[in-house]
Design a protein around this motif. Sequence first.
Motif, PDB file in Angstrom:
ATOM      1  N   GLU A  71      31.806  90.573 -45.770  1.00 43.65           N
ATOM      2  CA  GLU A  71      31.287  91.196 -47.110  1.00 43.65           C
ATOM      3  C   GLU A  71      31.912  92.872 -46.781  1.00 43.65           C
ATOM      4  O   GLU A  71      31.970  93.455 -47.759  1.00 43.65           O
ATOM      5  CB  GLU A  71      30.070  91.225 -47.212  1.00 43.65           C
ATOM      6  CG  GLU A  71      29.457  89.879 -47.693  1.00 43.65           C
ATOM      7  CD  GLU A  71      28.023  89.834 -47.965  1.00 43.65           C
ATOM      8  OE1 GLU A  71      27.420  90.819 -48.690  1.00 43.65           O
ATOM      9  OE2 GLU A  71      27.239  88.804 -47.657  1.00 43.65           O
ATOM     10  N   ILE A  72      31.943  93.265 -45.690  1.00 43.23           N
ATOM     11  CA  ILE A  72      32.445  94.666 -45.401  1.00 43.23           C
ATOM     12  C   ILE A  72      33.913  94.517 -45.916  1.00 43.23           C
ATOM     13  O   ILE A  72      34.391  95.414 -46.867  1.00 43.23           O
ATOM     14  CB  ILE A  72      32.214  95.112 -43.997  1.00 43.23           C
ATOM     15  CG1 ILE A  72      30.819  95.491 -43.620  1.00 43.23           C
ATOM     16  CG2 ILE A  72      33.057  96.722 -43.695  1.00 43.23           C
ATOM     17  CD1 ILE A  72      30.558  95.691 -42.163  1.00 43.23           C
ATOM     18  N   PRO A  73      34.935  93.947 -45.314  1.00 41.59           N
ATOM     19  CA  PRO A  73      36.168  93.776 -45.818  1.00 41.59           C
ATOM     20  C   PRO A  73      36.168  93.587 -47.484  1.00 41.59           C
ATOM     21  O   PRO A  73      37.209  93.896 -48.208  1.00 41.59           O
ATOM     22  CB  PRO A  73      36.885  92.999 -45.076  1.00 41.59           C
ATOM     23  CG  PRO A  73      35.987  92.229 -44.261  1.00 41.59           C
ATOM     24  CD  PRO A  73      34.710  92.809 -44.273  1.00 41.59           C
ATOM     25  N   ALA A  74      35.301  92.672 -47.844  1.00 40.51           N
ATOM     26  CA  ALA A  74      35.340  92.170 -49.036  1.00 40.51           C
ATOM     27  C   ALA A  74      35.113  93.568 -50.065  1.00 40.51           C
ATOM     28  O   ALA A  74      35.894  93.697 -51.157  1.00 40.51           O
ATOM     29  CB  ALA A  74      34.456  91.091 -49.619  1.00 40.51           C
ATOM     30  N   ALA A 150      26.805  83.510 -51.595  1.00 45.98           N
ATOM     31  CA  ALA A 150      26.433  83.833 -50.410  1.00 45.98           C
ATOM     32  C   ALA A 150      24.912  84.172 -50.297  1.00 45.98           C
ATOM     33  O   ALA A 150      24.167  84.008 -49.626  1.00 45.98           O
ATOM     34  CB  ALA A 150      27.366  84.573 -49.714  1.00 45.98           C
ATOM     35  N   HIS A 151      24.739  85.268 -51.064  1.00 43.98           N
ATOM     36  CA  HIS A 151      23.237  86.123 -51.125  1.00 43.98           C
ATOM     37  C   HIS A 151      22.145  85.013 -51.348  1.00 43.98           C
ATOM     38  O   HIS A 151      21.104  85.066 -50.966  1.00 43.98           O
ATOM     39  CB  HIS A 151      23.444  87.409 -51.920  1.00 43.98           C
ATOM     40  CG  HIS A 151      24.269  88.517 -51.070  1.00 43.98           C
ATOM     41  ND1 HIS A 151      25.382  88.698 -51.226  1.00 43.98           N
ATOM     42  CD2 HIS A 151      23.365  89.419 -50.614  1.00 43.98           C
ATOM     43  CE1 HIS A 151      25.711  89.777 -50.616  1.00 43.98           C
ATOM     44  NE2 HIS A 151      24.462  90.189 -50.306  1.00 43.98           N
ATOM     45  N   GLY A 152      22.546  84.094 -52.391  1.00 41.40           N
ATOM     46  CA  GLY A 152      21.622  83.454 -52.913  1.00 41.40           C
ATOM     47  C   GLY A 152      21.244  82.231 -51.834  1.00 41.40           C
ATOM     48  O   GLY A 152      20.184  81.766 -51.780  1.00 41.40           O
ATOM     49  N   LYS A 153      22.419  81.932 -51.022  1.00 39.37           N
ATOM     50  CA  LYS A 153      22.082  80.979 -49.850  1.00 39.37           C
ATOM     51  C   LYS A 153      21.222  81.623 -48.731  1.00 39.37           C
ATOM     52  O   LYS A 153      20.119  80.910 -48.170  1.00 39.37           O
ATOM     53  CB  LYS A 153      23.238  80.264 -49.459  1.00 39.37           C
ATOM     54  CG  LYS A 153      23.810  79.275 -50.418  1.00 39.37           C
ATOM     55  CD  LYS A 153      25.041  78.889 -49.666  1.00 39.37           C
ATOM     56  CE  LYS A 153      26.000  77.736 -50.653  1.00 39.37           C
ATOM     57  NZ  LYS A 153      27.358  77.312 -49.965  1.00 39.37           N
ATOM     58  N   VAL A 181      19.318  92.264 -49.023  1.00 36.37           N
ATOM     59  CA  VAL A 181      19.720  91.243 -49.636  1.00 36.37           C
ATOM     60  C   VAL A 181      19.432  91.270 -51.059  1.00 36.37           C
ATOM     61  O   VAL A 181      20.001  91.140 -52.101  1.00 36.37           O
ATOM     62  CB  VAL A 181      19.330  90.050 -49.177  1.00 36.37           C
ATOM     63  CG1 VAL A 181      19.729  88.849 -50.132  1.00 36.37           C
ATOM     64  CG2 VAL A 181      20.268  89.646 -47.789  1.00 36.37           C
ATOM     65  N   MET A 182      18.074  91.716 -51.320  1.00 36.63           N
ATOM     66  CA  MET A 182      17.371  91.836 -52.801  1.00 36.63           C
ATOM     67  C   MET A 182      18.343  92.966 -53.520  1.00 36.63           C
ATOM     68  O   MET A 182      18.639  92.848 -54.743  1.00 36.63           O
ATOM     69  CB  MET A 182      16.074  92.275 -52.748  1.00 36.63           C
ATOM     70  CG  MET A 182      15.253  91.003 -52.533  1.00 36.63           C
ATOM     71  SD  MET A 182      13.419  91.560 -52.725  1.00 36.63           S
ATOM     72  CE  MET A 182      13.078  92.562 -51.423  1.00 36.63           C
ATOM     73  N   THR A 183      18.766  94.150 -52.800  1.00 39.20           N
ATOM     74  CA  THR A 183      19.423  95.141 -53.568  1.00 39.20           C
ATOM     75  C   THR A 183      20.742  94.588 -53.745  1.00 39.20           C
ATOM     76  O   THR A 183      21.252  94.888 -54.774  1.00 39.20           O
ATOM     77  CB  THR A 183      19.580  96.291 -52.527  1.00 39.20           C
ATOM     78  OG1 THR A 183      18.286  96.879 -52.059  1.00 39.20           O
ATOM     79  CG2 THR A 183      20.501  97.442 -53.075  1.00 39.20           C
ATOM     80  N   HIS A 184      21.296  93.827 -52.809  1.00 40.71           N
ATOM     81  CA  HIS A 184      22.921  93.327 -53.216  1.00 40.71           C
ATOM     82  C   HIS A 184      22.959  92.238 -54.303  1.00 40.71           C
ATOM     83  O   HIS A 184      23.951  92.419 -55.211  1.00 40.71           O
ATOM     84  CB  HIS A 184      23.290  92.602 -52.004  1.00 40.71           C
ATOM     85  CG  HIS A 184      23.565  93.718 -50.717  1.00 40.71           C
ATOM     86  ND1 HIS A 184      23.842  93.243 -49.648  1.00 40.71           N
ATOM     87  CD2 HIS A 184      23.392  95.034 -50.643  1.00 40.71           C
ATOM     88  CE1 HIS A 184      24.095  94.391 -48.538  1.00 40.71           C
ATOM     89  NE2 HIS A 184      23.684  95.355 -49.421  1.00 40.71           N
ATOM     90  N   LEU A 185      21.953  91.565 -54.347  1.00 38.73           N
ATOM     91  CA  LEU A 185      21.679  90.431 -55.525  1.00 38.73           C
ATOM     92  C   LEU A 185      21.757  91.510 -56.915  1.00 38.73           C
ATOM     93  O   LEU A 185      22.412  91.227 -58.134  1.00 38.73           O
ATOM     94  CB  LEU A 185      20.529  89.821 -55.536  1.00 38.73           C
ATOM     95  CG  LEU A 185      20.536  88.694 -54.337  1.00 38.73           C
ATOM     96  CD1 LEU A 185      19.140  88.099 -54.083  1.00 38.73           C
ATOM     97  CD2 LEU A 185      21.387  87.630 -54.939  1.00 38.73           C
ATOM     98  N   THR A 186      21.123  92.541 -56.951  1.00 38.86           N
ATOM     99  CA  THR A 186      20.841  93.226 -58.024  1.00 38.86           C
ATOM    100  C   THR A 186      22.220  93.863 -58.225  1.00 38.86           C
ATOM    101  O   THR A 186      22.499  94.161 -59.562  1.00 38.86           O
ATOM    102  CB  THR A 186      19.645  94.221 -57.984  1.00 38.86           C
ATOM    103  OG1 THR A 186      18.600  93.457 -57.710  1.00 38.86           O
ATOM    104  CG2 THR A 186      19.267  95.107 -59.382  1.00 38.86           C
ATOM    105  N   LEU A 187      22.671  94.519 -57.460  1.00 40.13           N
ATOM    106  CA  LEU A 187      23.984  95.175 -57.542  1.00 40.13           C
ATOM    107  C   LEU A 187      25.017  94.229 -58.088  1.00 40.13           C
ATOM    108  O   LEU A 187      25.843  94.480 -59.093  1.00 40.13           O
ATOM    109  CB  LEU A 187      24.627  95.783 -56.323  1.00 40.13           C
ATOM    110  CG  LEU A 187      23.755  96.849 -55.877  1.00 40.13           C
ATOM    111  CD1 LEU A 187      24.349  97.263 -54.461  1.00 40.13           C
ATOM    112  CD2 LEU A 187      24.107  98.082 -56.768  1.00 40.13           C
ATOM    113  N   LEU A 188      25.231  93.013 -57.727  1.00 41.99           N
ATOM    114  CA  LEU A 188      26.068  92.063 -57.997  1.00 41.99           C
ATOM    115  C   LEU A 188      25.737  91.633 -59.475  1.00 41.99           C
ATOM    116  O   LEU A 188      26.756  91.633 -60.356  1.00 41.99           O
ATOM    117  CB  LEU A 188      25.902  90.862 -57.170  1.00 41.99           C
ATOM    118  CG  LEU A 188      26.690  90.967 -55.793  1.00 41.99           C
ATOM    119  CD1 LEU A 188      26.161  89.846 -54.846  1.00 41.99           C
ATOM    120  CD2 LEU A 188      27.980  91.322 -55.645  1.00 41.99           C
TER     121      LEU A 188
END
Length: 268
Positions: A71-74, A150-153, A181-188
Amino acid sequence: MSAVEHMSRRSHLITAALAAMVLVLIEPRAARAEPGVPLPPNQLITDTGKGSVAAADRDFTVKVRLAGLWEIPAGQMAQQKSDNPRIRAIGREIAAQHVVLDKMTRDAAKKLNIELPDKPNTDQQGWLAEMRDAEGEEFDQIYIDRLRAAHGKIFPAIATIRTSTRNDTIRKLAQRANQFVMTHLTLLESSNLVDFAALPTAPPPSPATTTAARPVLSAADASQPAAAPLNVPLIAGLAVAIAAVALLLTRRLWSDPRRRRRRYRAYY
Protein backbone atom coordinates in the motif's frame (compact mmCIF):
# COMPACT_ATOMS: atom_id res chain seq x y z
CA MET A 1 -34.07 40.78 51.63
CA SER A 2 -34.86 39.05 54.94
CA ALA A 3 -32.73 36.24 56.30
CA VAL A 4 -35.53 33.75 55.69
CA GLU A 5 -35.94 34.85 52.05
CA HIS A 6 -32.17 34.77 51.59
CA MET A 7 -31.99 31.25 52.96
CA SER A 8 -34.94 30.14 50.82
CA ARG A 9 -33.21 31.45 47.71
CA ARG A 10 -30.03 29.60 48.63
CA SER A 11 -32.04 26.43 49.17
CA HIS A 12 -33.54 26.69 45.68
CA LEU A 13 -30.11 27.20 44.15
CA ILE A 14 -28.70 24.21 46.01
CA THR A 15 -31.66 22.08 44.94
CA ALA A 16 -31.15 23.06 41.30
CA ALA A 17 -27.44 22.25 41.53
CA LEU A 18 -28.25 18.87 43.05
CA ALA A 19 -30.71 18.13 40.25
CA ALA A 20 -28.09 19.01 37.65
CA MET A 21 -25.55 16.78 39.38
CA VAL A 22 -28.01 13.89 39.44
CA LEU A 23 -28.61 14.41 35.72
CA VAL A 24 -24.89 14.20 35.01
CA LEU A 25 -24.54 11.02 37.06
CA ILE A 26 -27.52 9.33 35.44
CA GLU A 27 -27.04 10.49 31.83
CA PRO A 28 -23.70 12.18 31.15
CA ARG A 29 -24.50 12.80 27.49
CA ALA A 30 -27.42 15.04 28.42
CA ALA A 31 -25.14 17.44 30.27
CA ARG A 32 -22.55 18.07 27.58
CA ALA A 33 -22.32 18.42 23.84
CA GLU A 34 -21.08 15.40 21.94
CA PRO A 35 -17.37 16.04 21.32
CA GLY A 36 -17.13 13.60 18.42
CA VAL A 37 -16.02 10.01 18.11
CA PRO A 38 -13.58 9.22 20.94
CA LEU A 39 -10.18 7.72 20.34
CA PRO A 40 -9.32 4.54 22.23
CA PRO A 41 -6.94 5.25 25.14
CA ASN A 42 -3.93 3.41 23.75
CA GLN A 43 -1.76 4.55 26.65
CA LEU A 44 -3.76 2.30 28.98
CA ILE A 45 -2.52 -0.83 27.20
CA THR A 46 0.90 -2.06 28.27
CA ASP A 47 3.52 -2.96 25.67
CA THR A 48 5.91 -5.28 27.49
CA GLY A 49 5.65 -8.39 25.34
CA LYS A 50 3.98 -10.15 28.24
CA GLY A 51 1.69 -13.06 27.44
CA SER A 52 1.82 -16.03 25.13
CA VAL A 53 2.00 -15.41 21.38
CA ALA A 54 -0.34 -17.63 19.37
CA ALA A 55 0.07 -18.63 15.75
CA ALA A 56 -2.81 -16.28 14.91
CA ASP A 57 -0.89 -13.40 16.52
CA ARG A 58 2.15 -14.10 14.35
CA ASP A 59 0.01 -14.39 11.22
CA PHE A 60 -1.70 -11.09 12.05
CA THR A 61 1.63 -9.29 12.47
CA VAL A 62 2.85 -10.64 9.13
CA LYS A 63 -0.35 -9.50 7.40
CA VAL A 64 -0.06 -5.96 8.77
CA ARG A 65 3.53 -5.86 7.51
CA LEU A 66 2.43 -7.14 4.08
CA ALA A 67 -0.26 -4.46 3.90
CA GLY A 68 2.35 -1.75 4.23
CA LEU A 69 4.68 -3.36 1.72
CA TRP A 70 2.19 -2.89 -1.12
CA GLU A 71 0.00 0.00 0.00
CA ILE A 72 2.95 2.37 0.42
CA PRO A 73 4.10 1.99 -3.23
CA ALA A 74 0.43 1.99 -4.34
CA GLY A 75 -0.06 5.34 -2.62
CA GLN A 76 3.09 6.69 -4.26
CA MET A 77 1.77 5.63 -7.66
CA ALA A 78 -1.55 7.34 -6.90
CA GLN A 79 0.30 10.62 -6.43
CA GLN A 80 2.18 10.19 -9.72
CA LYS A 81 -0.37 8.57 -12.05
CA SER A 82 -3.78 9.93 -11.04
CA ASP A 83 -5.26 13.08 -12.57
CA ASN A 84 -7.80 13.32 -9.74
CA PRO A 85 -6.66 15.58 -6.83
CA ARG A 86 -8.81 13.58 -4.42
CA ILE A 87 -7.17 10.28 -5.38
CA ARG A 88 -3.72 11.83 -5.09
CA ALA A 89 -4.57 13.11 -1.60
CA ILE A 90 -5.96 9.72 -0.52
CA GLY A 91 -2.87 7.93 -1.81
CA ARG A 92 -0.54 10.36 -0.05
CA GLU A 93 -2.34 10.06 3.28
CA ILE A 94 -2.68 6.27 3.27
CA ALA A 95 0.96 5.78 2.27
CA ALA A 96 2.16 8.13 5.02
CA GLN A 97 0.02 6.40 7.64
CA HIS A 98 1.29 2.99 6.58
CA VAL A 99 4.85 4.18 7.15
CA VAL A 100 3.90 4.86 10.77
CA LEU A 101 2.00 1.59 11.16
CA ASP A 102 4.82 -0.37 9.55
CA LYS A 103 7.29 0.93 12.14
CA MET A 104 4.93 -0.11 14.93
CA THR A 105 4.67 -3.55 13.35
CA ARG A 106 8.42 -3.98 12.99
CA ASP A 107 8.98 -2.86 16.59
CA ALA A 108 6.41 -5.38 17.85
CA ALA A 109 7.91 -8.16 15.72
CA LYS A 110 11.40 -7.44 17.01
CA LYS A 111 10.18 -7.55 20.61
CA LEU A 112 8.36 -10.86 20.08
CA ASN A 113 10.89 -12.44 17.69
CA ILE A 114 8.42 -12.67 14.80
CA GLU A 115 9.98 -13.01 11.36
CA LEU A 116 8.53 -10.56 8.83
CA PRO A 117 8.54 -10.57 5.02
CA ASP A 118 10.45 -7.94 3.08
CA LYS A 119 8.36 -7.89 -0.12
CA PRO A 120 4.66 -8.13 -1.03
CA ASN A 121 3.08 -11.52 -1.65
CA THR A 122 2.11 -12.77 -5.10
CA ASP A 123 -1.41 -11.32 -5.08
CA GLN A 124 -0.19 -7.93 -3.92
CA GLN A 125 2.52 -7.84 -6.58
CA GLY A 126 -0.21 -8.54 -9.14
CA TRP A 127 -2.29 -5.61 -7.89
CA LEU A 128 0.71 -3.30 -8.11
CA ALA A 129 1.34 -4.51 -11.68
CA GLU A 130 -2.27 -3.66 -12.58
CA MET A 131 -1.76 -0.14 -11.29
CA ARG A 132 1.51 0.30 -13.16
CA ASP A 133 -0.22 -0.63 -16.43
CA ALA A 134 -3.18 1.73 -15.89
CA GLU A 135 -3.58 5.46 -16.35
CA GLY A 136 -6.07 8.16 -15.45
CA GLU A 137 -9.53 7.07 -14.40
CA GLU A 138 -8.73 3.42 -14.96
CA PHE A 139 -5.90 3.69 -12.45
CA ASP A 140 -8.16 5.48 -9.98
CA GLN A 141 -10.75 2.70 -10.11
CA ILE A 142 -8.19 -0.08 -9.74
CA TYR A 143 -6.48 1.70 -6.85
CA ILE A 144 -9.73 2.22 -4.94
CA ASP A 145 -11.11 -1.26 -5.70
CA ARG A 146 -7.97 -3.12 -4.64
CA LEU A 147 -7.35 -1.16 -1.44
CA ARG A 148 -11.00 -1.16 -0.37
CA ALA A 149 -11.22 -4.93 -0.84
CA ALA A 150 -7.98 -5.53 1.08
CA HIS A 151 -9.06 -3.33 4.00
CA GLY A 152 -12.45 -5.03 4.11
CA LYS A 153 -10.73 -8.41 4.56
CA ILE A 154 -8.27 -7.43 7.28
CA PHE A 155 -10.76 -5.38 9.30
CA PRO A 156 -12.58 -8.37 10.89
CA ALA A 157 -9.25 -10.16 11.37
CA ILE A 158 -8.00 -7.24 13.46
CA ALA A 159 -11.10 -7.40 15.65
CA THR A 160 -10.56 -11.11 16.27
CA ILE A 161 -6.96 -10.61 17.38
CA ARG A 162 -7.80 -7.55 19.47
CA THR A 163 -10.39 -9.48 21.47
CA SER A 164 -8.57 -12.81 21.76
CA THR A 165 -4.81 -12.30 22.02
CA ARG A 166 -3.04 -13.06 25.30
CA ASN A 167 -0.05 -10.83 24.49
CA ASP A 168 -0.14 -7.16 25.42
CA THR A 169 2.13 -6.02 22.57
CA ILE A 170 -0.06 -7.73 19.98
CA ARG A 171 -3.14 -6.30 21.69
CA LYS A 172 -1.80 -2.79 21.40
CA LEU A 173 -0.72 -3.30 17.79
CA ALA A 174 -4.18 -4.63 16.91
CA GLN A 175 -5.88 -1.64 18.52
CA ARG A 176 -3.67 0.79 16.64
CA ALA A 177 -4.09 -1.10 13.37
CA ASN A 178 -7.84 -0.98 13.85
CA GLN A 179 -7.72 2.81 14.03
CA PHE A 180 -5.59 3.02 10.88
CA VAL A 181 -7.82 0.66 8.91
CA MET A 182 -11.02 2.49 9.87
CA THR A 183 -9.40 5.73 8.71
CA HIS A 184 -8.29 4.18 5.43
CA LEU A 185 -11.75 2.75 4.75
CA THR A 186 -13.24 6.21 5.20
CA LEU A 187 -10.61 7.84 2.99
CA LEU A 188 -11.13 5.31 0.21
CA GLU A 189 -14.90 5.66 0.37
CA SER A 190 -14.58 9.45 0.18
CA SER A 191 -13.45 8.98 -3.45
CA ASN A 192 -17.06 8.11 -4.42
CA LEU A 193 -15.64 5.28 -6.52
CA VAL A 194 -16.46 2.37 -4.20
CA ASP A 195 -19.14 0.07 -5.59
CA PHE A 196 -20.83 -0.90 -2.34
CA ALA A 197 -23.25 -3.24 -4.10
CA ALA A 198 -20.32 -5.33 -5.29
CA LEU A 199 -18.79 -5.75 -1.83
CA PRO A 200 -19.03 -9.18 -0.18
CA THR A 201 -22.15 -9.62 1.90
CA ALA A 202 -21.95 -10.33 5.60
CA PRO A 203 -22.36 -13.98 6.61
CA PRO A 204 -25.74 -14.93 8.07
CA PRO A 205 -25.94 -14.59 11.85
CA SER A 206 -25.18 -17.73 13.79
CA PRO A 207 -27.87 -19.10 16.12
CA ALA A 208 -27.63 -18.05 19.74
CA THR A 209 -25.69 -20.50 21.87
CA THR A 210 -26.60 -19.18 25.31
CA THR A 211 -30.37 -19.66 25.17
CA ALA A 212 -30.30 -23.15 26.67
CA ALA A 213 -28.24 -21.98 29.62
CA ARG A 214 -30.83 -19.40 30.67
CA PRO A 215 -33.32 -20.36 33.39
CA VAL A 216 -36.87 -20.96 32.23
CA LEU A 217 -39.17 -18.12 33.29
CA SER A 218 -42.78 -18.51 34.24
CA ALA A 219 -45.44 -16.59 32.34
CA ALA A 220 -45.77 -14.18 35.27
CA ASP A 221 -42.03 -13.56 35.41
CA ALA A 222 -41.81 -13.07 31.67
CA SER A 223 -44.45 -10.35 31.79
CA GLN A 224 -42.38 -8.28 34.22
CA PRO A 225 -39.67 -5.95 32.88
CA ALA A 226 -36.14 -7.03 33.68
CA ALA A 227 -34.61 -5.22 36.60
CA ALA A 228 -31.71 -2.98 35.68
CA PRO A 229 -28.42 -3.87 37.37
CA LEU A 230 -27.42 -1.68 40.26
CA ASN A 231 -24.87 0.96 39.42
CA VAL A 232 -22.80 1.06 42.60
CA PRO A 233 -20.69 4.14 41.68
CA LEU A 234 -23.86 6.01 40.73
CA ILE A 235 -25.60 5.17 44.02
CA ALA A 236 -22.51 6.10 46.02
CA GLY A 237 -22.19 9.41 44.17
CA LEU A 238 -25.84 10.27 44.78
CA ALA A 239 -25.52 9.41 48.46
CA VAL A 240 -22.50 11.65 48.89
CA ALA A 241 -24.21 14.49 47.01
CA ILE A 242 -27.38 14.25 49.08
CA ALA A 243 -25.41 14.10 52.34
CA ALA A 244 -23.40 17.18 51.35
CA VAL A 245 -26.52 19.16 50.49
CA ALA A 246 -28.22 18.10 53.74
CA LEU A 247 -25.17 19.17 55.75
CA LEU A 248 -25.05 22.54 54.00
CA LEU A 249 -28.74 23.18 54.59
CA THR A 250 -28.40 22.24 58.25
CA ARG A 251 -25.46 24.60 58.77
CA ARG A 252 -27.34 27.42 57.04
CA LEU A 253 -30.40 26.80 59.16
CA TRP A 254 -28.51 26.80 62.46
CA SER A 255 -26.51 29.87 61.48
CA ASP A 256 -29.72 31.93 60.97
CA PRO A 257 -29.61 34.81 63.59
CA ARG A 258 -33.36 34.66 64.10
CA ARG A 259 -33.14 30.99 65.04
CA ARG A 260 -30.27 31.67 67.42
CA ARG A 261 -32.36 34.36 69.19
CA ARG A 262 -35.24 31.90 69.55
CA ARG A 263 -32.84 29.34 71.06
CA TYR A 264 -31.46 31.84 73.53
CA ARG A 265 -34.97 32.89 74.64
CA ALA A 266 -35.84 29.25 75.24
CA TYR A 267 -33.09 28.95 77.83
CA TYR A 268 -34.31 31.88 79.97
